[in-house]
Scaffold this motif. Structure first.
Motif, PDB file in Angstrom:
ATOM      1  N   PRO A  45      63.523  41.118  11.002  1.00 26.73           N
ATOM      2  CA  PRO A  45      62.670  40.767  12.144  1.00 26.73           C
ATOM      3  C   PRO A  45      62.394  41.954  13.058  1.00 26.73           C
ATOM      4  O   PRO A  45      61.288  42.098  13.589  1.00 26.73           O
ATOM      5  CB  PRO A  45      63.494  39.691  12.879  1.00 26.73           C
ATOM      6  CG  PRO A  45      64.411  39.139  11.858  1.00 26.73           C
ATOM      7  CD  PRO A  45      64.723  40.255  10.927  1.00 26.73           C
ATOM      8  N   ALA A  46      63.414  42.812  13.246  1.00 20.05           N
ATOM      9  CA  ALA A  46      63.244  43.980  14.108  1.00 20.05           C
ATOM     10  C   ALA A  46      62.232  44.951  13.504  1.00 20.05           C
ATOM     11  O   ALA A  46      61.360  45.476  14.190  1.00 20.05           O
ATOM     12  CB  ALA A  46      64.590  44.686  14.321  1.00 20.05           C
ATOM     13  N   LEU A  47      62.347  45.192  12.191  1.00 19.19           N
ATOM     14  CA  LEU A  47      61.409  46.084  11.521  1.00 19.19           C
ATOM     15  C   LEU A  47      60.000  45.492  11.552  1.00 19.19           C
ATOM     16  O   LEU A  47      59.006  46.210  11.728  1.00 19.19           O
ATOM     17  CB  LEU A  47      61.845  46.309  10.066  1.00 19.19           C
ATOM     18  CG  LEU A  47      63.058  47.208   9.896  1.00 19.19           C
ATOM     19  CD1 LEU A  47      63.679  47.010   8.519  1.00 19.19           C
ATOM     20  CD2 LEU A  47      62.659  48.664  10.081  1.00 19.19           C
ATOM     21  N   LEU A  48      59.926  44.184  11.401  1.00 25.08           N
ATOM     22  CA  LEU A  48      58.634  43.493  11.438  1.00 25.08           C
ATOM     23  C   LEU A  48      57.933  43.717  12.778  1.00 25.08           C
ATOM     24  O   LEU A  48      56.781  44.139  12.848  1.00 25.08           O
ATOM     25  CB  LEU A  48      58.845  41.999  11.192  1.00 25.08           C
ATOM     26  CG  LEU A  48      57.573  41.144  11.150  1.00 25.08           C
ATOM     27  CD1 LEU A  48      56.808  41.427   9.855  1.00 25.08           C
ATOM     28  CD2 LEU A  48      57.922  39.655  11.228  1.00 25.08           C
ATOM     29  N   GLY A  49      58.675  43.450  13.855  1.00 27.20           N
ATOM     30  CA  GLY A  49      58.104  43.633  15.192  1.00 27.20           C
ATOM     31  C   GLY A  49      57.654  45.066  15.430  1.00 27.20           C
ATOM     32  O   GLY A  49      56.559  45.316  15.960  1.00 27.20           O
ATOM     33  N   SER A  50      58.498  46.028  15.030  1.00 28.49           N
ATOM     34  CA  SER A  50      58.149  47.439  15.222  1.00 28.49           C
ATOM     35  C   SER A  50      56.935  47.826  14.390  1.00 28.49           C
ATOM     36  O   SER A  50      56.079  48.596  14.841  1.00 28.49           O
ATOM     37  CB  SER A  50      59.344  48.320  14.838  1.00 28.49           C
ATOM     38  OG  SER A  50      60.469  48.018  15.622  1.00 28.49           O
ATOM     39  N   ALA A  51      56.883  47.311  13.165  1.00 27.05           N
ATOM     40  CA  ALA A  51      55.759  47.641  12.288  1.00 27.05           C
ATOM     41  C   ALA A  51      54.447  47.109  12.858  1.00 27.05           C
ATOM     42  O   ALA A  51      53.406  47.777  12.805  1.00 27.05           O
ATOM     43  CB  ALA A  51      56.009  47.078  10.891  1.00 27.05           C
ATOM     44  N   ILE A  52      54.508  45.887  13.406  1.00 28.14           N
ATOM     45  CA  ILE A  52      53.295  45.315  14.006  1.00 28.14           C
ATOM     46  C   ILE A  52      52.821  46.168  15.174  1.00 28.14           C
ATOM     47  O   ILE A  52      51.626  46.443  15.324  1.00 28.14           O
ATOM     48  CB  ILE A  52      53.555  43.859  14.461  1.00 28.14           C
ATOM     49  CG1 ILE A  52      53.754  42.967  13.243  1.00 28.14           C
ATOM     50  CG2 ILE A  52      52.401  43.355  15.318  1.00 28.14           C
ATOM     51  CD1 ILE A  52      54.133  41.545  13.579  1.00 28.14           C
ATOM     52  N   VAL A  53      53.772  46.615  15.994  1.00 28.10           N
ATOM     53  CA  VAL A  53      53.406  47.464  17.129  1.00 28.10           C
ATOM     54  C   VAL A  53      52.750  48.755  16.650  1.00 28.10           C
ATOM     55  O   VAL A  53      51.723  49.189  17.188  1.00 28.10           O
ATOM     56  CB  VAL A  53      54.651  47.802  17.983  1.00 28.10           C
ATOM     57  CG1 VAL A  53      54.346  48.933  18.958  1.00 28.10           C
ATOM     58  CG2 VAL A  53      55.127  46.579  18.747  1.00 28.10           C
ATOM     59  N   ALA A  54      53.340  49.365  15.608  1.00 28.32           N
ATOM     60  CA  ALA A  54      52.763  50.609  15.084  1.00 28.32           C
ATOM     61  C   ALA A  54      51.333  50.356  14.598  1.00 28.32           C
ATOM     62  O   ALA A  54      50.424  51.149  14.848  1.00 28.32           O
ATOM     63  CB  ALA A  54      53.640  51.147  13.943  1.00 28.32           C
TER      64      ALA A  54
END
Lengths: 212, 212, 212
Positions: free
Chosen positions: C162-171
């Motif tokens: 979930p953390a990687l998902l959120g960060s990826a969306i932001v990027a």
């Protein structure tokens, strides 16, 4: 801009006393855990320098003084070798670990606060950093040795309070322009004494309901 | 001012070999602890990059190369995936963890020392930092996996000594102006071999009296 | 050069929500471990600020905002005091720890990614750092409390994903120029929801063969 609010020599003496005391506490814990000479040296170095390296990275003092001043790195080595040859009987070590840890705690919260102020940190941040410098090394030491940090352990007598007290006094002295080698030494002594009294009389902080 | 005392390509190759080896050791330990694929990747990344990030923060190389060079961050990922699919039987993993950890140890103490020298650290600090880069990742790996760091464990064969040896040789080579890709590779090989011999013949460091 | 790609007030609000949530998770775990008020405050502060301090040191934001903005340091204190007086029965605490940890996780991966982008980190490094900011505090909390980080524990539902998902969306939002207060809030919400769903439905990541 870095300004020395305390005589740099006094700062260094305070730092080295704290480093030596913490190194003794780390080396003694290593002996109690039956680590070999290398483990004793490593735990001494990490306990002695850990808090200071963290503080230096946070205030922007790079490279940390532990890696630019050989006396900072060499002192724990001396402490480790001394402990290796002259440690007390294993059964009595715990008291010594707590004693030297108390000295390191008191001295470091003052030395750490002064350095933070030198680097322009605000008083509240100085108190936080001074306390963090003082309790950080011991926490890393305990985690590496496989124990819950004494700082957090419910059975422990108050640990962070003396550190916060010493740092708060330093911040107050600095704000009122009364920070001198004498007053900072008194602040350190006070923090050490409060911790030692806590150990002697079992002062503990309150627990949350349901925890007893 | 940063000067490259060793061909930057050689530096990077050494770094990536060390990163790959440490990543394998971390991923293998994660498999033995029955972590899932995410835990395997995280342990691989932390073991591989932990020491280097610490070193970079200390010498002022910010952001650490682990976050500016994708090959540094991507290599542990490859190692983790490889281990996930092709790991040895769980019972035999420990030997492999130790083997790859030895390679990472030897390579990193040289790569870490060279980088510290590039950033103007003094020889004694370079030795300390090179050793810290080499042993740091493994220590973080062991703590996260719930074990006392192999570095400190009394049963462990000498661990920090090979790292210090490799770093000391690099410092000596640099001082005498004889640091070349060949000589640094020899220093790394020497450190790896000393650690592997220690594992093979059970070389341990002396314990303090009363510890036996 | 630092450019704010998101309204700084929104950044701060996101940061403080994440800090408060993580502080609650840390304070609750401390109560469950029967730490005293000091241990509760320390664990709240470390869990809430640990990931952010690491991120700030890596991107070169020195001193870390935790030591320059009193609301960052004071918020965990409020959370700790609240928990000290109003915590749930000890038996129900674990669910609350996981709940608030999920909120902190989702909010921090977005706030951390945005800050990394502000400081000029590349998208891949931003994803790594955003995830590290989100999972770092919880990992330190678990290690200090004597547990294997939930992040790594084989029984844990997916945590880093979930953390990687959120960060990826932001990027992705940043690259496509569509990063706004609304879209970043949605990204955070998505990460929180994925983690909460994982907890609810027991989503776990695959294990390596032989681990079952």
């Amino acid at each position: 801009m870095v300004t020395a609010i305390l005589n740099p020599l006094v700062q260094e003496v305070l730092d080295l006393i704290g480093i030596f005391a913490f190194a003794l506490s780390g080396a003694l814990l290593a002996v109690r855990k039956r680590f070999d000479i290398v483990g004793i040296v490593v735990l001494a170095e990490v306990t002695a320098l850990g808090g200071g390296v963290f503080r230096d990275l946070v205030i922007g003092a790079v490279p940390p003084v532990a890696f630019t001043d050989l006396s900072y790195f060499g002192t724990p080595l001396i402490a480790a070798v001394a402990v290796f040859f002259w440690h007390p009987r294993l059964a009595r070590i715990r008291r010594f670990v707590l004693f030297f840890d108390a000295i390191g705690l008191g001295v470091f919260c003052v030395a750490g606060s002064v350095k933070a102020l030198n680097y322009g940190m605000e008083p509240w941040a100085t108190i936080a950093l001074g306390a963090a410098t003082a309790i950080g090394g011991g926490a890393i030491r305990d985690v590496l040795a496989g124990e819950i940090p004494a700082l957090l352990h419910p059975e422990s007598e108050i640990y962070a309070v003396p550190a916060l007290l010493g740092s708060a006094i330093v911040a107050l002295l600095a704000i009122t322009g009364t920070l001198t080698p004498i007053t900072s030494a008194i602040a350190a002594l006070l923090a050490v004494v409060v911790r030692l009294l806590a150990l002697r009389y079992g002062w503990r902080a309150p627990l949350a309901r349901g925890s007893l």
